[in-house]
Design an enzyme around this catalytic site. Sequence first.
Site, PDB file in Angstrom:
ATOM      1  N   SER A 234       0.836  -1.205   0.000  1.00  0.00           N
ATOM      2  CA  SER A 234       0.000   0.000   0.000  1.00  0.00           C
ATOM      3  C   SER A 234       0.865   1.247   0.000  1.00  0.00           C
ATOM      4  O   SER A 234       1.909   1.287   0.659  1.00  0.00           O
ATOM      5  CB  SER A 234      -0.860  -0.013   1.279  1.00  0.00           C
ATOM      6  OG  SER A 234      -1.498   1.229   1.501  1.00  0.00           O
ATOM      7  N   HIS A 236      -0.685   3.962   1.015  1.00  0.00           N
ATOM      8  CA  HIS A 236      -1.564   4.730   1.900  1.00  0.00           C
ATOM      9  C   HIS A 236      -2.543   5.590   1.081  1.00  0.00           C
ATOM     10  O   HIS A 236      -2.863   6.720   1.426  1.00  0.00           O
ATOM     11  CB  HIS A 236      -0.719   5.627   2.816  1.00  0.00           C
ATOM     12  CG  HIS A 236      -1.303   5.879   4.180  1.00  0.00           C
ATOM     13  ND1 HIS A 236      -0.835   5.275   5.324  1.00  0.00           N
ATOM     14  CD2 HIS A 236      -2.309   6.692   4.598  1.00  0.00           C
ATOM     15  CE1 HIS A 236      -1.530   5.711   6.376  1.00  0.00           C
ATOM     16  NE2 HIS A 236      -2.435   6.569   5.958  1.00  0.00           N
ATOM     17  N   GLY A 268      -5.371   0.358  -2.573  1.00  0.00           N
ATOM     18  CA  GLY A 268      -5.104   1.544  -3.368  1.00  0.00           C
ATOM     19  C   GLY A 268      -5.845   1.484  -4.685  1.00  0.00           C
ATOM     20  O   GLY A 268      -5.478   0.711  -5.576  1.00  0.00           O
ATOM     21  N   ARG A 271     -11.791  -0.236  -6.940  1.00  0.00           N
ATOM     22  CA  ARG A 271     -13.100   0.400  -7.126  1.00  0.00           C
ATOM     23  C   ARG A 271     -14.176  -0.586  -7.582  1.00  0.00           C
ATOM     24  O   ARG A 271     -15.336  -0.208  -7.710  1.00  0.00           O
ATOM     25  CB  ARG A 271     -12.987   1.537  -8.163  1.00  0.00           C
ATOM     26  CG  ARG A 271     -11.993   2.627  -7.779  1.00  0.00           C
ATOM     27  CD  ARG A 271     -12.451   3.396  -6.540  1.00  0.00           C
ATOM     28  NE  ARG A 271     -11.479   4.393  -6.122  1.00  0.00           N
ATOM     29  CZ  ARG A 271     -10.644   4.247  -5.102  1.00  0.00           C
ATOM     30  NH1 ARG A 271     -10.643   3.132  -4.377  1.00  0.00           N
ATOM     31  NH2 ARG A 271      -9.808   5.196  -4.769  1.00  0.00           N
ATOM     32  N   GLY A 290     -10.685   1.606   0.559  1.00  0.00           N
ATOM     33  CA  GLY A 290     -10.748   2.802   1.394  1.00  0.00           C
ATOM     34  C   GLY A 290     -11.866   3.741   1.004  1.00  0.00           C
ATOM     35  O   GLY A 290     -13.035   3.562   1.381  1.00  0.00           O
TER      36      GLY A 290
HETATM   37  C1  LIG Z   1      -9.436   9.926   4.689  1.00  0.00           C
HETATM   38  C2  LIG Z   1      -8.471   8.818   4.833  1.00  0.00           C
HETATM   39  C3  LIG Z   1      -7.966   8.509   6.107  1.00  0.00           C
HETATM   40  C4  LIG Z   1      -7.064   7.463   6.273  1.00  0.00           C
HETATM   41  N1  LIG Z   1      -6.620   7.146   7.540  1.00  0.00           N
HETATM   42  C5  LIG Z   1      -5.803   6.071   7.696  1.00  0.00           C
HETATM   43  C6  LIG Z   1      -5.394   5.653   9.015  1.00  0.00           C
HETATM   44  O1  LIG Z   1      -5.775   6.231  10.038  1.00  0.00           O
HETATM   45  N2  LIG Z   1      -4.583   4.580   9.114  1.00  0.00           N
HETATM   46  C7  LIG Z   1      -4.159   3.885   8.005  1.00  0.00           C
HETATM   47  O2  LIG Z   1      -3.425   2.900   8.138  1.00  0.00           O
HETATM   48  N3  LIG Z   1      -4.519   4.264   6.754  1.00  0.00           N
HETATM   49  C8  LIG Z   1      -5.336   5.323   6.586  1.00  0.00           C
HETATM   50  N4  LIG Z   1      -5.730   5.661   5.310  1.00  0.00           N
HETATM   51  C9  LIG Z   1      -5.281   4.855   4.149  1.00  0.00           C
HETATM   52  C10 LIG Z   1      -6.235   3.693   3.885  1.00  0.00           C
HETATM   53  O3  LIG Z   1      -6.188   2.738   4.903  1.00  0.00           O
HETATM   54  C11 LIG Z   1      -5.916   2.947   2.561  1.00  0.00           C
HETATM   55  O4  LIG Z   1      -4.580   2.531   2.569  1.00  0.00           O
HETATM   56  C12 LIG Z   1      -6.182   3.766   1.300  1.00  0.00           C
HETATM   57  O5  LIG Z   1      -7.239   4.674   1.494  1.00  0.00           O
HETATM   58  C13 LIG Z   1      -6.496   2.822   0.144  1.00  0.00           C
HETATM   59  O6  LIG Z   1      -6.706   3.512  -1.031  1.00  0.00           O
HETATM   60  P1  LIG Z   1      -8.191   3.859  -1.619  1.00  0.00           P
HETATM   61  O7  LIG Z   1      -8.760   4.876  -0.734  1.00  0.00           O
HETATM   62  O8  LIG Z   1      -7.867   4.367  -2.986  1.00  0.00           O
HETATM   63  O9  LIG Z   1      -8.977   2.578  -1.636  1.00  0.00           O
HETATM   64  C14 LIG Z   1      -6.636   6.719   5.140  1.00  0.00           C
HETATM   65  C15 LIG Z   1      -7.152   7.031   3.876  1.00  0.00           C
HETATM   66  C16 LIG Z   1      -8.059   8.053   3.724  1.00  0.00           C
HETATM   67  C17 LIG Z   1      -8.604   8.335   2.347  1.00  0.00           C
END
Ligand SMILES: Cc1cc2nc3c(=O)[nH]c(=O)nc-3n(C[C@H](O)[C@H](O)[C@H](O)COP(=O)(O)O)c2cc1C
Length: 337
Positions: A234, A236, A268, A271, A290
């Site tokens: 990931s 993130h 990541g 969809r 996410g």
């Molecule tokens: C608004 C937001 C807050 C997030 N907060 C965290 C978090 O607190 N801890 C974490 O490990 N990842 C966090 N993430 C990352 C997500 O766990 C994940 O890796 C990512 O959103 C995946 O991509 P996608 O949104 O395109 O599906 C966050 C992502 C978003 C969009």
Amino acid sequence: MDLAAIRKNAREKLQGYCRVCPVCDGRACAGEVPGMGGLGTGSAFRANLAALAAYRFNMRTIHEVKEPDTTLELWGEKLALPVLAAPMTGTPYNMGGQLTEEEFIEYIIAGSLQAGTLGMSGDGADPTMYDSGLKAIARHQGKGIAIIKPRAQEEIIKRIRQAEAAGALAVGVDIDGAGLITMALKGQPVGPKTLAEIKELVQATTLPFILKGIMTPEEAELAVEAGAKAIVVSNHGGRVLDFTPGAAEVLPEIASRVKGKVLIFADGGVRSGADVLKLLALGADAVLVGRPLVVGAFGGGQEGVAFLLNKMKGELVQTMLLTGTASVKNVKREILF
Ligand SMILES: Cc1cc2nc3c(=O)[nH]c(=O)nc-3n(C[C@H](O)[C@H](O)[C@H](O)COP(=O)(O)O)c2cc1C
């Protein structure tokens, strides 16, 4: 409840934070961190989508697969689909605050369970974020996973103990949160970890330990060496370092080195059910979703989250049928063109 209603509702509730675009690809929200976007130019967020889109399927319809099996067993839990809700926090500054942190994570955890799978909770600068997640996990008999920021060792271990007390199924650290200045600004420093420090965390608990935010084969091997039970490939969601590749680009090489030695999750830009199958074909055992579930939670609460996960499951079944894939536990690379 239907998709149009969920999206309309979410667009109103997330106003100023998420536009609920036809395709959630990080273009409109580039640079919106805090917010729902990707960091800087937004290239890392977009790379996740582009990497997945670059793969296509070999369509096959002459075969015996009539009822594809989407189930998976994870640490004693039977999942209806190989998709978990990714940890997400920060409703006030990322999502506009129309849901409280507690409401949001409750919808994520409960909605995931309703769809037959599990959700993860996250951690943030405000201590109520981690606590809200644990409360939701405890309310649902521990059926959830707690992900902790890469804080000082004793701070992580304290939170591991709290997750154990809540009955969580597993714990982990999003080690790619190492550079989050928002945390440092609020007096809660985070940073990279040495191999010895990760070993110490893994050994501090009997729960399965997940290392989230692995993007190179070398670090995947270090995660195995540290004793992690799972990694999350990931970036993130493109929110921590601009100009990283998409998860689907690095996954094959990572899987070639550590598949079978550690569970591989990837996230990541997932969809659709087709995206899920692509990541499985590239070596993931399961995937995380996410942002689409933020839309689900704000647009339809627990039902909205379950609706979107069920929709993905339907698409996954369809894609498995048309690629001749019998089970998510054994997805062949050859289904990709
Ligand atoms: C608004 C937001 C807050 C997030 N907060 C965290 C978090 O607190 N801890 C974490 O490990 N990842 C966090 N993430 C990352 C997500 O766990 C994940 O890796 C990512 O959103 C995946 O991509 P996608 O949104 O395109 O599906 C966050 C992502 C978003 C969009």
